[in-house]
Scaffold this motif. Structure first.
Motif, mmCIF file in Angstrom:
data_model
loop_
_atom_site.group_PDB
_atom_site.id
_atom_site.type_symbol
_atom_site.label_atom_id
_atom_site.label_comp_id
_atom_site.label_asym_id
_atom_site.label_seq_id
_atom_site.Cartn_x
_atom_site.Cartn_y
_atom_site.Cartn_z
ATOM 1 N N LEU A 164 0.718 -1.205 -0.022
ATOM 2 C CA LEU A 164 0.114 -0.040 -0.004
ATOM 3 C C LEU A 164 0.881 1.171 0.089
ATOM 4 O O LEU A 164 0.268 2.488 0.202
ATOM 5 N N ASP A 165 2.188 1.143 -0.221
ATOM 6 C CA ASP A 165 2.939 2.153 -0.132
ATOM 7 C C ASP A 165 3.476 2.491 -1.675
ATOM 8 O O ASP A 165 4.462 3.390 -1.862
ATOM 9 N N GLN A 166 3.057 2.042 -2.690
ATOM 10 C CA GLN A 166 3.375 1.945 -4.070
ATOM 11 C C GLN A 166 2.130 2.638 -4.970
ATOM 12 O O GLN A 166 1.416 2.866 -4.217
ATOM 13 N N ALA A 167 2.484 2.916 -6.127
ATOM 14 C CA ALA A 167 1.770 3.668 -7.002
ATOM 15 C C ALA A 167 0.422 2.713 -7.325
ATOM 16 O O ALA A 167 -0.810 3.299 -7.529
ATOM 17 N N GLU A 168 0.796 1.366 -7.374
ATOM 18 C CA GLU A 168 -0.514 0.237 -7.638
ATOM 19 C C GLU A 168 -0.614 -0.317 -6.177
ATOM 20 O O GLU A 168 -0.204 -1.401 -6.096
ATOM 21 N N PRO A 169 -1.333 0.114 -5.443
ATOM 22 C CA PRO A 169 -1.421 -0.584 -4.098
ATOM 23 C C PRO A 169 -2.445 -1.884 -4.208
ATOM 24 O O PRO A 169 -3.316 -2.115 -5.130
ATOM 25 N N ARG A 170 -2.016 -2.847 -3.541
ATOM 26 C CA ARG A 170 -2.836 -4.086 -3.477
ATOM 27 C C ARG A 170 -3.032 -4.763 -2.004
ATOM 28 O O ARG A 170 -1.919 -4.737 -1.044
ATOM 29 N N ALA A 171 -3.969 -5.153 -1.797
ATOM 30 C CA ALA A 171 -3.955 -5.970 -0.403
ATOM 31 C C ALA A 171 -5.505 -6.591 -0.515
ATOM 32 O O ALA A 171 -6.464 -5.942 -0.861
ATOM 33 N N ASP A 172 -5.456 -7.861 -0.283
ATOM 34 C CA ASP A 172 -6.872 -8.567 -0.115
ATOM 35 C C ASP A 172 -6.862 -9.463 1.017
ATOM 36 O O ASP A 172 -6.064 -9.942 1.682
ATOM 37 N N MET A 173 -8.198 -9.952 1.238
ATOM 38 C CA MET A 173 -8.612 -10.870 2.496
ATOM 39 C C MET A 173 -9.538 -11.890 1.842
ATOM 40 O O MET A 173 -10.517 -11.362 1.241
ATOM 41 N N LEU A 174 -9.324 -13.138 2.364
ATOM 42 C CA LEU A 174 -10.353 -13.995 1.830
ATOM 43 C C LEU A 174 -11.212 -14.362 3.047
ATOM 44 O O LEU A 174 -10.621 -14.321 4.247
ATOM 45 N N VAL A 175 -12.642 -14.575 2.992
ATOM 46 C CA VAL A 175 -13.474 -14.698 3.913
ATOM 47 C C VAL A 175 -14.159 -16.166 3.748
ATOM 48 O O VAL A 175 -14.696 -16.330 2.561
ATOM 49 N N TRP A 176 -14.060 -17.025 4.586
ATOM 50 C CA TRP A 176 -14.707 -18.215 4.443
ATOM 51 C C TRP A 176 -15.857 -18.340 5.434
ATOM 52 O O TRP A 176 -15.925 -18.379 6.365
ATOM 53 N N THR A 177 -17.115 -18.779 4.479
ATOM 54 C CA THR A 177 -18.222 -18.897 5.106
ATOM 55 C C THR A 177 -18.966 -20.280 4.712
ATOM 56 O O THR A 177 -18.603 -20.989 3.867
ATOM 57 N N ALA A 178 -20.245 -20.651 5.157
ATOM 58 C CA ALA A 178 -21.106 -21.676 4.767
ATOM 59 C C ALA A 178 -21.278 -21.513 3.281
ATOM 60 O O ALA A 178 -21.811 -22.147 2.676
ATOM 61 N N GLU A 179 -21.442 -20.199 2.641
ATOM 62 C CA GLU A 179 -21.769 -19.859 1.739
ATOM 63 C C GLU A 179 -20.674 -19.947 0.579
ATOM 64 O O GLU A 179 -20.693 -19.897 -0.642
ATOM 65 N N GLY A 180 -19.252 -20.283 0.951
ATOM 66 C CA GLY A 180 -18.337 -20.219 0.139
ATOM 67 C C GLY A 180 -17.021 -19.355 0.385
ATOM 68 O O GLY A 180 -17.054 -18.883 1.718
ATOM 69 N N VAL A 181 -16.199 -18.917 -0.271
ATOM 70 C CA VAL A 181 -15.164 -18.195 -0.181
ATOM 71 C C VAL A 181 -15.381 -16.891 -0.945
ATOM 72 O O VAL A 181 -15.475 -16.926 -2.161
ATOM 73 N N ARG A 182 -15.341 -15.626 -0.548
ATOM 74 C CA ARG A 182 -15.293 -14.464 -1.058
ATOM 75 C C ARG A 182 -14.157 -13.741 -1.001
ATOM 76 O O ARG A 182 -13.312 -13.673 0.160
ATOM 77 N N ARG A 183 -13.539 -13.063 -1.754
ATOM 78 C CA ARG A 183 -12.252 -12.187 -1.594
ATOM 79 C C ARG A 183 -12.771 -10.579 -1.388
ATOM 80 O O ARG A 183 -13.833 -10.157 -2.163
ATOM 81 N N GLU A 184 -12.155 -9.922 -0.367
ATOM 82 C CA GLU A 184 -12.408 -8.550 -0.144
ATOM 83 C C GLU A 184 -11.178 -7.722 -0.369
ATOM 84 O O GLU A 184 -10.259 -8.378 0.037
ATOM 85 N N SER A 185 -11.252 -6.641 -1.076
ATOM 86 C CA SER A 185 -10.123 -5.684 -1.578
ATOM 87 C C SER A 185 -10.110 -4.868 -0.216
ATOM 88 O O SER A 185 -11.103 -4.371 0.291
ATOM 89 N N LEU A 186 -8.785 -4.866 0.377
ATOM 90 C CA LEU A 186 -8.528 -3.769 1.423
ATOM 91 C C LEU A 186 -8.039 -2.576 1.150
ATOM 92 O O LEU A 186 -7.297 -1.906 2.138
ATOM 93 N N VAL A 187 -8.000 -2.274 -0.171
ATOM 94 C CA VAL A 187 -6.963 -1.199 -0.486
ATOM 95 C C VAL A 187 -7.674 0.082 0.005
ATOM 96 O O VAL A 187 -7.039 1.182 0.425
ATOM 97 N N HIS A 188 -8.995 0.258 0.095
ATOM 98 C CA HIS A 188 -9.542 1.387 0.497
ATOM 99 C C HIS A 188 -10.266 1.239 1.798
ATOM 100 O O HIS A 188 -11.069 2.048 2.182
ATOM 101 N N ALA A 189 -10.008 0.111 2.580
ATOM 102 C CA ALA A 189 -10.404 -0.022 3.672
ATOM 103 C C ALA A 189 -9.791 1.213 4.844
ATOM 104 O O ALA A 189 -8.877 1.618 4.663
#
Length: 239
Positions: A214-239
């Motif tokens: 998150l300290d460069q021109a093209e920031p990136r960071a994500d988190m995976l969340v596992w629930t009974a509905e499956g796995v979803r990916r959440e971007s944390l760049v704007h968190a």
């Protein structure tokens, strides 16, 4: 359950560090799993006496008072030891580990470096540095010397200029064998810096976490969340 990996925390990455501290304060999950390379380097638990690492340790200690935080060692921080886990309250996570959810599904988590068997030079290095005698010899050296050596090695690695797409990926047949042995149909790992989802030859699903930057021109960071509905990916760049 929430999963992150490859933060590579260091005092040179203030925005990345701040985002991690914010996540620790706000994440809504039954547990947080950090799948390796939390730190850019870790050369012994006496690093907790250094200002930046002490700050990170205090942030983890605060987080573990409200939710379980599981930490798996990566290729950068394989020397995380008993003192780290005691002082932070984090739980030591073996690599690999099978997680079994209350809704009946099973998930295999790993850092991912042991799966990259095509990188023979790295695998030889990995075998060497995981030897107890090698680790004991390194840890016997003064902290300042160990830190200087780690910084020198990281600088040499960065000077190599390798792009993530040139990194050796996890071996798909080996992923299938690990999953079959674990009795799981889903794998989550980091290490390769190639975030995404794919279906392995055996039909199982593989989710790969991003690194954090998150300290460069093209920031990136994500988190995976596992629930009974499956796995979803959440971007944390704007968190």
């Amino acid at each position: 359950m929430a999963f992150i990996s490859d933060l590579h925390l260091s005092e040179d990455l203030p925005r990345t560090t701040a985002a991690f501290e914010q996540l620790l304060q706000t994440v809504q999950a039954d547990a947080l799993f950090i799948l390796g390379d939390l730190f850019e380097y870790w050369v012994g638990d006496d690093m907790l006496t250094l200002p930046f690492e002490a700050r990170c340790g205090q942030a983890l200690r605060s987080a573990t008072r409200r939710l379980p935080v599981h930490v798996l060692r990566g290729n950068r921080d394989f020397l995380l030891g008993e003192r780290f886990f005691t002082e932070t309250g984090c739980q030591d996570l073996a690599d690999p580990t099978v997680l079994r959810a209350g809704w009946g599904d099973s998930l295999l988590v790993t850092h991912g470096d042991a799966l990259c068997i095509g990188d023979t030079a790295y695998q030889q290095f990995r075998a060497q540095v995981r030897q107890p005698a090698w680790q004991a010899a390194l840890l016997a050296r003064p902290l300042e010397e160990r830190v200087a050596l780690a910084r020198q090695m990281r600088a040499a690695s960065r000077d190599g200029g390798r792009a993530p797409e040139s990194y050796v990926d996890a071996d798909a047949p080996l992923c299938d064998r690990w999953l079959a042995a674990a009795g799981a149909s889903l794998m989550i790992h980091g290490h390769t810096h190639r975030p995404g989802r794919d279906t392995l030859p055996g039909g199982a699903l593989r989710e790969v976490l991003s690194d954090w930057e998150l300290d460069q021109a093209e920031p990136r960071a994500d988190m995976l969340v596992w629930t009974a509905e499956g796995v979803r990916r959440e971007s944390l760049v704007h968190a």
